[in-house]
Enzyme design. Structure first.
Site, PDB file in Angstrom:
ATOM      1  N   CYS B 135       0.833  -1.202   0.000  1.00  0.00           N
ATOM      2  CA  CYS B 135       0.000   0.000   0.000  1.00  0.00           C
ATOM      3  C   CYS B 135       0.873   1.259   0.000  1.00  0.00           C
ATOM      4  O   CYS B 135       1.662   1.469   0.912  1.00  0.00           O
ATOM      5  CB  CYS B 135      -0.914  -0.019   1.222  1.00  0.00           C
ATOM      6  SG  CYS B 135      -2.076   1.330   1.211  1.00  0.00           S
ATOM      7  N   CYS B 348      -1.276   6.674 -41.152  1.00  0.00           N
ATOM      8  CA  CYS B 348       0.073   6.083 -41.246  1.00  0.00           C
ATOM      9  C   CYS B 348       1.027   7.119 -41.804  1.00  0.00           C
ATOM     10  O   CYS B 348       2.154   7.253 -41.342  1.00  0.00           O
ATOM     11  CB  CYS B 348       0.047   4.836 -42.126  1.00  0.00           C
ATOM     12  SG  CYS B 348      -0.626   5.122 -43.771  1.00  0.00           S
TER      13      CYS B 348
HETATM   14  S1  SF4 Z   1      -6.144   2.802 -43.493  1.00  0.00           S
HETATM   15 FE1  SF4 Z   1      -4.703   3.256 -45.153  1.00  0.00          FE
HETATM   16  S2  SF4 Z   1      -4.172   5.413 -44.889  1.00  0.00           S
HETATM   17 FE2  SF4 Z   1      -5.125   4.724 -42.952  1.00  0.00          FE
HETATM   18  S3  SF4 Z   1      -3.368   4.070 -41.685  1.00  0.00           S
HETATM   19 FE3  SF4 Z   1      -4.124   2.224 -42.720  1.00  0.00          FE
HETATM   20  S4  SF4 Z   1      -2.864   2.124 -44.587  1.00  0.00           S
HETATM   21 FE4  SF4 Z   1      -2.635   4.210 -43.793  1.00  0.00          FE
END
Ligand code: SF4
Ligand SMILES: Cc1cc2nc3c(=O)[nH]c(=O)nc-3n(C[C@H](O)[C@H](O)[C@H](O)COP(=O)(O)OP(=O)(O)OC[C@H]3O[C@@H](n4cnc5c(N)ncnc54)[C@H](O)[C@@H]3O)c2cc1C
Ligand SMILES: Cc1cc2nc3c(=O)[nH]c(=O)nc-3n(C[C@H](O)[C@H](O)[C@H](O)COP(=O)(O)O)c2cc1C
Ligand code: SF4
Lengths: 447, 439
Positions: B135, B348
């Site tokens: 604790c 991405c």
């Molecule tokens: S859906 Fe397509 S654009 Fe979106 S993160 Fe995945 S690969 Fe990239």
């Protein structure tokens, strides 16, 4: 008109016209905003004609930065409340949301935007924008619809002295007088007018140009003029009996509805709407909500050719509206008041150059539908008389011709936007035109 | 047939799911209800010295609209008398002979006091004891809880006081608020305990109320640090369990705790060496009923993988656990996008562009952006695959054929034997040899 429907109770009217899309609560807005992927260079933003940075405003909802969110929205769109409530989002931003591709429900962008802007007005419109000091130049805007308001707001922030001239006693254009009350109320449109006024724009209502003041007078006294005059009267049917009591244009009918004094709007028990565009659907569903027992939409082409959006068509079907496709009105029958409408069946012919199929009457297929009221909704005319009074303006196919770069008309001092240049689209297009025209005017006057 | 029963340092239960010592285990009423729903065992709310709790004891950590990603508390041990607790433990054990009941204890650091409470706890018929050295608030200021758990010598001394009189298994509950969790674990072993439970809560301040500018939770204007638990602590707990499990000097049973909400979480602890698992926050969030999915989720997984008991599963993932120096530098993986699954969110792209190595290009195509990975520049960091919202859309693909292996430790060894020093130049030469481009 005979066979007028009896009045409903106030509660019943309110229930019938209650909002289709009620506001989000704090919790639901938070949850929905958190569902947004915060896409980069997002397709929703590109699909919005005013290019609101949607992922950005949604992100700000999720961090409780509602004023920042309002600023993100408003800097792209000055009639963002109307757009939030009345835009056909299914074919614009929400239709482009990447979640559709993923097989999920798209983000409710419209309702989120409304959440932000409702809050902004509830907070009493705290100042978010700097108005530049006056540059001594003045611009006259004709029409206080969304295009006029957007143009006015943008110019005022740039330091112009702006006056909007509006022929009606109540400003806002079709935002005030056209949009179906179950989408938005008059009051919402007026809030947006107040916002624009807060930037120093003066709005002179009850002042028709060409009626109370001549166009030339404006033209002389202002450095530039913006035409945001929208469209004119509803098109005539040109059939026998059009003058009978009980025949009304969709716009006149809708304007009565928009007074929100529901019990004073006369509606027949059986109503026929001629035409199948979005305005026809509005007129049909509004007649039904006022208590009409039977509402029939007559359209001379087939359902694929109808210009109404699918979601509007669905709404009408849900409201129990009956559709007769390939059916054209021939005569309106009645002594003094409408008693019926004689129709004829049509059959599809060859497609024209735009792919729209022509239709031809099938002889001997005439039939009569007993109705008490006929609403004409086959489109609006342009403001031909007024436009022809403006020197230098070119007018092609019922649209004012402009330079797409800067919204300038054939007269360098005169700019235009909204329904009068596109023949009748959506509020959001008018909002974009007005804003872009303001920048066109600014370039013109500052160079 | 899958058998979920376990034996954790001599404490047996029909399944590995135990309730952690906390509000869900305050009373016989709650524990009977939990057993009815299927919980295999319970660690009774810690019996301790006289204490009083304050109102406003919990603070939630929400993330991105998700409630209770973590839970912070400033609650102390049981605030009911020792006598009432002992009586209820006795009665509950009678009613549920097949379930494990473990009594959690924390008293002042005096041998006689410990002897006394241990004997009383054993008299209830309980299956085991858990010594709460964890604790992090309230009790530690009084020389108990984490104040003991943080000093291996105290930990050993007090555990010895317990084991010298206890006739039932003893688990020592460890605090994560230490630099090396192996030390207190070894101390428990040296003191002849039968196992360790970990982790207790992590020192935390869960947040500030931006209107009042006060810390949360707020006790009439004041607050302080508390103990953090719930889903957010799971990775930390997993790491600590693995550290104890891989310690060559340690060989006792482990009861895994920290952020377990589902059978999957539980399984991860078991795969890293835990025999039983304990749950608190998830029950505080959703109630005892969550155990039903835990039991059949785990059973179904075992069945689908061909395991029949948990001994076959326990510690299975420890073999793949190694230090950084033993990882293969020549393993080459790159990200690949399945364009048919891509929804064009460009997440991405922006993640790689701003947060990694700028090796994703976007080009407009058919009204959207097409994202393409420049494989020769991809360092295989996984970021794009992690942020992509579509399952299976970005995968990490191995490009090397696996025939060559060179770890950092190998490399340093090579340098040494070749009489070369570790320099950027020498590294660059190694990289060049193996076609590794750094930019
Ligand atoms: S859906 Fe397509 S654009 Fe979106 S993160 Fe995945 S690969 Fe990239
Ligand atoms: C029934 C109906 C429903 C609609 N529903 C929707 C909807 O749900 N969603 C949507 O996005 N769009 C909808 N629209 C379309 C939308 O309302 C218009 O596209 C938009 O209002 C056009 O804006 P505007 O500024 O060009 O013109 P308008 O809104 O028409 O405004 C023009 C203004 O100019 C004034 N004016 C005209 N001439 C003069 C003059 N000579 N002197 C002074 N003032 C003058 C008029 O009184 C009017 O106030 C609807 C349209 C109709 C007819
Ligand atoms: C409100 C609260 C009270 C707790 N009280 C105790 C306690 O009395 N004794 C104890 O050993 N651990 C106590 N804990 C710690 C839990 O037993 C457990 O170790 C920790 O919450 C991590 O597990 P979880 O992530 O499943 O919640 C408490 C935790 C919470 C949230
Ligand atoms: S496309 Fe959808 S998910 Fe992406 S930013 Fe726009 S609303 Fe959010």
């Amino acid at each position: 008109m005979e066979n007028i429907v009896s009045k409903l109770s106030t509660e019943q009217y309110e229930k019938n016209f209650q909002e289709l899309h009620p506001p989000l609560t704090y919790g639901s807005a938070l949850a929905e905003s958190s569902r947004c992927l915060y896409c980069y260079d997002s397709p929703c933003m590109k699909a919005c004609p005013t290019h609101i940075d949607i992922s950005e405003f949604i992100k700000k909802i999720s961090t409780d930065n509602l004023l920042g969110s309002a600023k993100t929205i408003l800097k792209s769109n000055w009639v963002a409340l109307t757009c939030a409530k009345a835009c056909p989002v299914a074919v614009l931003c929400e239709g482009a949301c990447v979640l559709n591709e993923k097989g999920d429900k798209p983000i409710e962008i419209g309702r989120l935007q409304r959440y932000v802007i409702d809050n902004y007005f509830e907070q009493g419109m705290p100042a978010l924008f700097d108005v530049k000091p006056s540059n001594g130049k003045s611009v006259a805007i004709i029409g206080s619809g969304p295009s006029g308001l957007a143009c006015g707001a943008e110019l005022a922030l740039l330091g112009y002295n702006v006056t909007i001239f509006e022929q009606s006693d109540v400003p806002g254009g079709l935002n005030t007088w056209g949009i179906a009350p179950y989408k938005m109320r008059k009051q919402d449109a007026l809030k947006e007018v107040e916002l624009v006024k807060s930037f120093g724009v003066s709005v002179k209502t009850g002042t028709g140009i060409g009626k109370n003041i001549t166009f030339n007078e404006l033209y002389k006294n202002y450095d530039a003029v913006f035409l945001g005059i929208g469209l004119g009267e509803s098109n005539a049917l040109s059939v026998k009996g059009e003058e009978l009591s009980g025949v009304i244009s969709a716009l006149d009918f809708i304007e009565q509805v928009k007074t929100e004094d529901w019990s004073s709007v006369p509606v027949g028990k059986k109503v026929a709407i001629i035409g199948a565009g979005n305005t026809s659907i509005d007129a049909a569903t509004e007649a039904k909500r006022l208590g009409a027992e039977q509402v029939i939409v007559l359209y001379r082409r087939s359902s694929q050719d109808m210009s109404a959006y699918n979601f509007e068509f669905d709404l009408a079907k849900k409201d129990g509206i009956i559709f007769h496709f390939l059916t054209a009105p021939k005569n309106i029958i009645g002594k003094n008041s409408v008693e019926g409408i004689e129709c004829i069946r049509m059959e599809p012919g060859q497609p024209d150059s735009k792919g729209k199929r022509s239709v031809l009457p099938v002889p001997g297929t005439e039939f009569t539908i007993p109705v008490d009221m006929v609403i004409k909704a086959i489109g609006q005319e342009a403001q031909n008389d007024f436009i022809s009074s403006v020197p230098g303006v070119k007018f092609v196919n019922g649209k004012i011709e402009i330079n797409v770069e800067n919204y300038q008309t054939g007269n360098p001092k005169v700019f235009a936007g909204g329904d009068c240049i596109n023949g009748g689209k959506e509020v959001v297009n008018a909002a974009y035109d007005g804003k872009m025209a303001a920048h066109g005017i600014d370039k013109f006057l500052c160079n | 047939m899958v058998d979920l029963s376990i034996n954790c340092g001599g404490i047996k239960s029909p399944n590995p799911f135990w309730l952690a010592s906390a509000p869900p285990t305050n009373s016989a009423y709650q524990i009977c209800k939990a057993f009815e729903l299927g919980w295999g065992g319970t660690v009774w709310k810690t019996l301790s010295e006289p204490i009083m709790n304050v109102a406003s004891r919990l603070g939630g950590f929400d993330y991105s609209g998700q409630k209770l990603a973590g839970l912070n508390n400033i609650e102390l041990t049981t605030d009911r008398t020792i006598e009432i607790n002992l009586k209820e433990i006795y009665e509950t054990k009678k009613l549920w002979p097949d379930r494990a009941i473990i009594v959690s204890l924390m008293v002042e650091s005096k041998r006689e006091t410990w002897h006394d409470i241990v004997k009383k706890a054993i008299d209830t018929g309980a299956d085991g004891l858990e010594l709460n050295y964890g604790c992090p608030h309230g009790m530690s200021e009084r020389g108990m809880g984490a104040a003991v758990g943080q000093v291996p010598e105290y930990c050993k001394m007090i555990t010895e006081w317990v084991t010298e009189v206890s006739t039932i298994p003893v688990l020592v509950k460890l605090t994560p608020n230490v630099t090396n969790i192996q030390m207190p674990a070894r101390a428990a072993q040296a003191a002849k305990a039968q196992g360790v439970s970990l982790i207790n809560t992590i020192n935390s301040i869960v947040g500030i109320d931006l209107d009042t500018l006060r810390v949360v939770p707020n006790v009439s204007g004041k607050g302080g640090h508390g103990g953090f638990a719930g889903p957010a602590v799971k990775p930390i707990a997993l790491h600590m369990v693995s550290q104890v499990a891989t310690d060559p000097e340690f060989n006792l049973a482990i009861s895994g705790i920290g952020g377990i909400s589902t059978w999957k979480d539980a399984l991860e602890f078991i795969l890293l060496g835990a025999t039983s698992v304990q749950v608190c926050t998830a029950v505080m969030h959703h109630g005892f009923r969550i155990v039903q999915d835990m039991i059949d989720g785990l059973t179904n997984w075992m069945q689908s993988k061909g395991f029949s008991n948990l001994d076959q599963v326990r510690g299975k993932s420890l073999t793949g656990l190694d230090s950084f120096g033993n990882l293969n530098l020549l393993y080459k993986a790159v990200a690949r996008i399945d364009q048919s699954k891509c929804i064009h969110c460009n997440l991405c792209y922006i993640a790689c562009e701003d947060g990694a190595h700028q090796c994703i290009d976007i080009t407009p195509e058919d009204g959207h952006n097409k994202t393409v990975i420049r494989e020769k520049d991809c360092v295989g960091c996984n970021l794009c695959a992690i942020v992509c919202p579509v399952p299976g859309c970005i995968s990490m693909v191995r490009l090397d054929d696996g025939s060559e292996e060179k770890t950092w430790n190998n490399l340093i060894q090579d340098f040494k034997s070749e009489g070369r020093e570790l320099s950027w130049e020498n590294l660059a030469e190694f990289q060049k040899q193996h076609g590794i481009e750094i930019h």
